[in-house]
Design a protein around this motif. Sequence first.
Motif, PDB file in Angstrom:
ATOM      1  N   PRO B 139      41.630   5.876  33.688  1.00  0.00           N
ATOM      2  CA  PRO B 139      40.767   4.470  33.457  1.00  0.00           C
ATOM      3  C   PRO B 139      40.184   4.133  35.068  1.00  0.00           C
ATOM      4  O   PRO B 139      40.685   3.803  35.973  1.00  0.00           O
ATOM      5  N   LEU B 140      38.838   3.711  34.360  1.00  0.00           N
ATOM      6  CA  LEU B 140      37.707   2.820  34.795  1.00  0.00           C
ATOM      7  C   LEU B 140      37.445   2.203  34.586  1.00  0.00           C
ATOM      8  O   LEU B 140      37.675   1.424  33.019  1.00  0.00           O
ATOM      9  N   ASP B 141      37.489   0.652  35.132  1.00  0.00           N
ATOM     10  CA  ASP B 141      36.665  -0.185  34.459  1.00  0.00           C
ATOM     11  C   ASP B 141      35.962  -0.539  33.258  1.00  0.00           C
ATOM     12  O   ASP B 141      34.015   0.225  34.382  1.00  0.00           O
ATOM     13  N   PRO B 142      35.843  -0.162  32.353  1.00  0.00           N
ATOM     14  CA  PRO B 142      34.222  -0.093  31.725  1.00  0.00           C
ATOM     15  C   PRO B 142      33.046  -1.002  31.937  1.00  0.00           C
ATOM     16  O   PRO B 142      33.526  -2.377  32.254  1.00  0.00           O
ATOM     17  N   VAL B 143      31.955  -0.875  31.436  1.00  0.00           N
ATOM     18  CA  VAL B 143      30.504  -1.680  32.026  1.00  0.00           C
ATOM     19  C   VAL B 143      30.601  -1.359  30.491  1.00  0.00           C
ATOM     20  O   VAL B 143      30.276  -1.115  29.794  1.00  0.00           O
ATOM     21  N   VAL B 144      30.038  -2.669  29.723  1.00  0.00           N
ATOM     22  CA  VAL B 144      30.110  -2.779  28.156  1.00  0.00           C
ATOM     23  C   VAL B 144      29.384  -4.104  27.848  1.00  0.00           C
ATOM     24  O   VAL B 144      28.602  -3.989  26.842  1.00  0.00           O
ATOM     25  N   THR B 145      28.110  -4.641  29.205  1.00  0.00           N
ATOM     26  CA  THR B 145      27.756  -5.533  28.800  1.00  0.00           C
ATOM     27  C   THR B 145      26.634  -5.463  29.907  1.00  0.00           C
ATOM     28  O   THR B 145      26.855  -4.057  30.772  1.00  0.00           O
ATOM     29  N   GLU B 146      25.365  -5.827  29.341  1.00  0.00           N
ATOM     30  CA  GLU B 146      24.151  -5.819  30.174  1.00  0.00           C
ATOM     31  C   GLU B 146      24.440  -5.849  31.236  1.00  0.00           C
ATOM     32  O   GLU B 146      24.295  -5.829  32.789  1.00  0.00           O
ATOM     33  N   ALA B 147      25.638  -7.213  31.602  1.00  0.00           N
ATOM     34  CA  ALA B 147      25.014  -7.969  32.799  1.00  0.00           C
ATOM     35  C   ALA B 147      26.499  -7.797  33.099  1.00  0.00           C
ATOM     36  O   ALA B 147      26.166  -7.570  34.786  1.00  0.00           O
ATOM     37  N   ALA B 148      27.542  -6.698  32.994  1.00  0.00           N
ATOM     38  CA  ALA B 148      27.997  -6.152  33.717  1.00  0.00           C
ATOM     39  C   ALA B 148      27.541  -5.144  34.414  1.00  0.00           C
ATOM     40  O   ALA B 148      27.553  -4.508  35.651  1.00  0.00           O
ATOM     41  N   ALA B 149      26.350  -4.688  32.989  1.00  0.00           N
ATOM     42  CA  ALA B 149      26.043  -3.081  34.110  1.00  0.00           C
ATOM     43  C   ALA B 149      24.909  -3.636  35.684  1.00  0.00           C
ATOM     44  O   ALA B 149      24.758  -2.936  35.841  1.00  0.00           O
ATOM     45  N   LEU B 150      24.407  -5.066  35.620  1.00  0.00           N
ATOM     46  CA  LEU B 150      23.249  -5.589  35.757  1.00  0.00           C
ATOM     47  C   LEU B 150      23.972  -5.862  37.609  1.00  0.00           C
ATOM     48  O   LEU B 150      24.318  -5.914  38.431  1.00  0.00           O
ATOM     49  N   ALA B 151      25.375  -6.323  37.307  1.00  0.00           N
ATOM     50  CA  ALA B 151      26.443  -6.633  38.543  1.00  0.00           C
ATOM     51  C   ALA B 151      27.125  -5.478  39.194  1.00  0.00           C
ATOM     52  O   ALA B 151      26.520  -5.592  40.330  1.00  0.00           O
ATOM     53  N   ALA B 152      27.010  -4.670  38.998  1.00  0.00           N
ATOM     54  CA  ALA B 152      26.868  -3.330  38.922  1.00  0.00           C
ATOM     55  C   ALA B 152      28.180  -3.408  40.578  1.00  0.00           C
ATOM     56  O   ALA B 152      28.498  -3.036  41.546  1.00  0.00           O
ATOM     57  N   ALA B 153      29.726  -3.925  39.984  1.00  0.00           N
ATOM     58  CA  ALA B 153      30.752  -4.214  40.280  1.00  0.00           C
ATOM     59  C   ALA B 153      31.607  -3.580  41.090  1.00  0.00           C
ATOM     60  O   ALA B 153      31.912  -3.081  41.520  1.00  0.00           O
ATOM     61  N   GLY B 154      31.993  -2.931  39.678  1.00  0.00           N
ATOM     62  CA  GLY B 154      32.713  -1.154  39.667  1.00  0.00           C
ATOM     63  C   GLY B 154      32.463  -0.582  39.677  1.00  0.00           C
ATOM     64  O   GLY B 154      31.186   0.223  40.200  1.00  0.00           O
ATOM     65  N   THR B 155      32.944   0.865  39.057  1.00  0.00           N
ATOM     66  CA  THR B 155      32.592   2.285  38.895  1.00  0.00           C
ATOM     67  C   THR B 155      31.503   2.367  38.514  1.00  0.00           C
ATOM     68  O   THR B 155      31.300   2.192  37.244  1.00  0.00           O
ATOM     69  N   PRO B 156      30.123   3.084  38.924  1.00  0.00           N
ATOM     70  CA  PRO B 156      28.995   2.841  38.076  1.00  0.00           C
ATOM     71  C   PRO B 156      29.117   3.731  37.188  1.00  0.00           C
ATOM     72  O   PRO B 156      30.087   5.047  36.951  1.00  0.00           O
ATOM     73  N   VAL B 157      28.885   3.455  35.647  1.00  0.00           N
ATOM     74  CA  VAL B 157      28.342   5.125  34.388  1.00  0.00           C
ATOM     75  C   VAL B 157      28.524   5.559  35.068  1.00  0.00           C
ATOM     76  O   VAL B 157      29.123   6.801  34.990  1.00  0.00           O
ATOM     77  N   HIS B 158      27.409   6.207  35.854  1.00  0.00           N
ATOM     78  CA  HIS B 158      26.420   7.780  36.422  1.00  0.00           C
ATOM     79  C   HIS B 158      26.523   7.502  38.178  1.00  0.00           C
ATOM     80  O   HIS B 158      25.718   6.781  38.543  1.00  0.00           O
ATOM     81  N   ASP B 159      26.974   8.153  38.789  1.00  0.00           N
ATOM     82  CA  ASP B 159      27.224   8.599  40.266  1.00  0.00           C
ATOM     83  C   ASP B 159      25.386   7.927  40.295  1.00  0.00           C
ATOM     84  O   ASP B 159      25.507   7.318  41.768  1.00  0.00           O
ATOM     85  N   GLU B 160      24.387   8.808  40.242  1.00  0.00           N
ATOM     86  CA  GLU B 160      23.585   8.554  40.281  1.00  0.00           C
ATOM     87  C   GLU B 160      22.900   7.213  40.628  1.00  0.00           C
ATOM     88  O   GLU B 160      21.488   7.581  41.090  1.00  0.00           O
ATOM     89  N   ALA B 161      23.713   6.793  39.731  1.00  0.00           N
ATOM     90  CA  ALA B 161      22.852   5.161  39.091  1.00  0.00           C
ATOM     91  C   ALA B 161      23.655   4.345  39.472  1.00  0.00           C
ATOM     92  O   ALA B 161      24.806   3.804  39.324  1.00  0.00           O
TER      93      ALA B 161
END
Lengths: 177, 792
Positions: B139-161
């Motif tokens: 398991p990886l830390d899930p990116v569940v919210t817009e805020a978490a996505a923009l914070a980009a603290a953990g493993t990104p959803v796509h390596d390209e982004a």
Amino acid sequence: MTDVALVELHVNGERHDLAIPPRRTLADVLRHDLGLTGTHVGCEHGICGACTVLVDGAPARACLLFAIQVENAEIRTVESLADPDGGLSDLQQCFSEHHGLQCGFCTPGFLMLAEGYLAEEPEATREEIREVVASNLCRCTGYQTITDAIDDCASRRRAALQAALDTAPEPTAGSTA
Amino acid sequence: MGEPGFRPDGTWVGADVPRREDPRLLAGRGRFVDDITLPRMLHAAFVRSTEAHARVTAVDLSEVREVPGVVAAFDAADLGLADITALLDRPAEEFTPTSMPVLARDKVRYVGEPLAVVVATDPYAAEDGVEAAVVEYDPLDPVVTEAAALAAAGTPVHDEAPGNVLVDVSLFATEGIDEVFAAASASAGDVVVTVEANTGRQNALPLETRGVVADWDDRDEQLLVRTCTQVPHQVRTVLARCAGLDEKQVRVTVPDMGGGFGQKCVVGREEIAAAAAARRLRRPVKWIEDRREALTASFLAREQHYTARAAFSADGRILALDTDVVCDMGAYSCYPFTAGIEPLMASAEMPGVYRVPAYRVRGRAVTTNKAPTAPYRGVSRPQYVMVMERLMERAARELGLDAVEVRRRNVITEFPYRGINNVTYDPGSYLESLDLCEQVLRDEGWLSRSGRDRDGRMIGIGFSCFSERTGYGSGAFAQRKMQVVPGFDISQITMDLDGTVTVTTGTLSHGQSHETTFAQIVADRLGIGYDKVKIVQGDTDRITYGWGSFASRSVTIGGSAAAAASVKLGDQLRSIAAHLAGVDIDSTRLDGRGGVRAGDHTYPFAELADVAYLRAHLLPKDVGPGLTATASFDVGGDGTFSNATHGCVVALDPGTGGVEILRYVCVEDCGVAIHPRVVEGQARGGIAQGIAGALFEQVTYDELGQPLAPSFMEYKVPTAAEIPDVRIEHLETPCAFTADGAKGAGEGGTIGAPAAVLNAVNDALRHTGVELDATPIPRAAIFAALSLEEAS
């Protein structure tokens, strides 16, 4: 799950002898064993009502019943509504006239819901009909025209009954009117 | 009465004729995809991820293959299919390309993502097989919210982004816009108002779930795929590419369809996988999505976050609009629209019906560990219209003006209007619809009702004004810079020996009544009964190419193509009649009764068809045998705009925070209505979906990305108990360039409802000082606002 049960079903006045797994739902048996695909399956958990059929005259969710549970019942599906020659019933005609269907997926469920309800409550008001319409889900119409269609059908049936009574030559024996 | 099949007044367009679709659907004799059964057919079910974000370390299907009834099980490596990739022609700083594998391989990105397909002799056994699959995750830390996505603290959803942003566009930025805001802030009379709004994730929720029956045909050397899609040609293209087949080796047909609403206008992964399994096994394979899959693992929409501000003059005129919109597109970019579908729509169209002199927008698509997004009826317009209408209401409050009057001062009244968003609006009835909607509610006595009703409930009234661009041609879509540019439609018409016609269209009805409305359009062109016209849709072998049905495009573009083909066929018929009668073609005309009048002669179509097919030696030299014509239609300019004003009256229950809609009025203008009752049906159904989004429906997740609304117990679809009757009034501003003056009518209802309902709720809360800017409107917030008031 290879067990097979012998099940005798009575659907739309016909008897069917089936050898089916006991876990097979009534909806699946109607659709896939008997080829009566007018009954639709929308949620498989009893909320949407697309699979509504009549079991001994009462509306029931065919997705929540195993076929083996209704062996001794009379089942009616949407295929029973039209004349054998394809002529639509008064209820079906009302749905068409009021644009009570768009994609038509939920329609058989609403038709059977209304067929069962109006048989029980021929005097239902539009508000009461709306409450019953709330039993099933439709994603296209916003429900207004479904309610209109059933209400209109109820009115026509009452008018027809009244006309029949008015033209009856003699009161029937035992009438309390 | 005229002769059977002919209308006394000569036109079918505009008449509420009986729907051609109704008899079969009412009798239970429609043919939906799950109604299809083929000999030796197998049934597919999918092994799906239980993790929102994880590396997949093992997929073990060995136990699956031992389950009684299971015939085969395939993971990504077994099928070896190419990925689905949708692209924008935009620079790297604006767009990050990503791909969606048909079956997940090394990584999963949402709960429900398909990992393997199990094929069995019946669907029960297929589900038994799914139960036996063993998948191991890291398991990886899930990116569940817009805020978490923009914070980009953990493993990104796509390596390209690495920043979890797939689309980031900044548009328009009118010169001097900052000075306009500064001046308005500094001015004593002018105001700057802000709205921060969130809209909930929704499911378009066609009542028929997605599904497919695929079969490899050795005689045709072709994979025949019957699937409920809004875009059959796009499914063909993607399937051919994924499976390494020629396009001619794939035929996609669409049976009756139980709704789509956008969810089915993208290419899904499961239909590709099931088709690949059918080809591999050389047996028909059926997959029918169950409701849990549809609610958790299908395509979703609408989760957006707006930060908007607008400057208004003291007399209520909008001076400038500045918006930042972030759309949570979930795990993948959909084909063909890409993750840009929502932010690009919002950015391009937000000024809407208002004269906005200065505009700036930033639109972003973020990617999260949630099921991906597809277009959903209205695409972003329900959201940005809601924000615009909130800005209008807020400005009216701050300026002490009537909110309807503020709208009246801002709506576009002179056409064609060139907007700040570089879009030219064709004529509409923006002011007229607003005036009429207000008038209807006034006449019904609602405008004088405010405050509490007899049950102690708070009454509120809300309006929304909007237009909806329809008839997006290739040029308009090209501005979005999609690599795949939809727009045109091609129609072919053929007359048979008996004078009846068959017409193909690249559009695809899934409840919109095209078999009826297209027949009306064609019948008028030829002067025949609409029952003499057969419409063929949803078959890639019979239709040259098509873009399907979405964005209210069918009647405007597809209908215009069908009309053009019909006119061509009419000209052929006239040429033959002229030759037979020995007159010039200018001396001929269609007689409106199924024939051609040529000089003193009348030639019934069947007689001309007889010549065209059976006595071709009698044909004029310049007319070939047979009677068929093809035409295409595209929109050269910016499209056409339908418009409407919605008015809504609500009652808020202080005991529960519940909202009851007491009255709903829609004044709509979709140009010429081909079939007014169908238009009303579209409006009512759309409004019901808009109300659903305003008050009830939301796809929710826990902090680990587990879906919290996997059934209809949690995902609250409104019933007849919640959806009110809707009064509809029609205005008609014909479109100048579509065949019958029609604009589009499919989406409008959905667009206006959230704003109208939210404004009505806020009107009812006016005395509390609380203003809500979120949908679904949180009942708890209404309850709290009214409780505060009770306590004080």
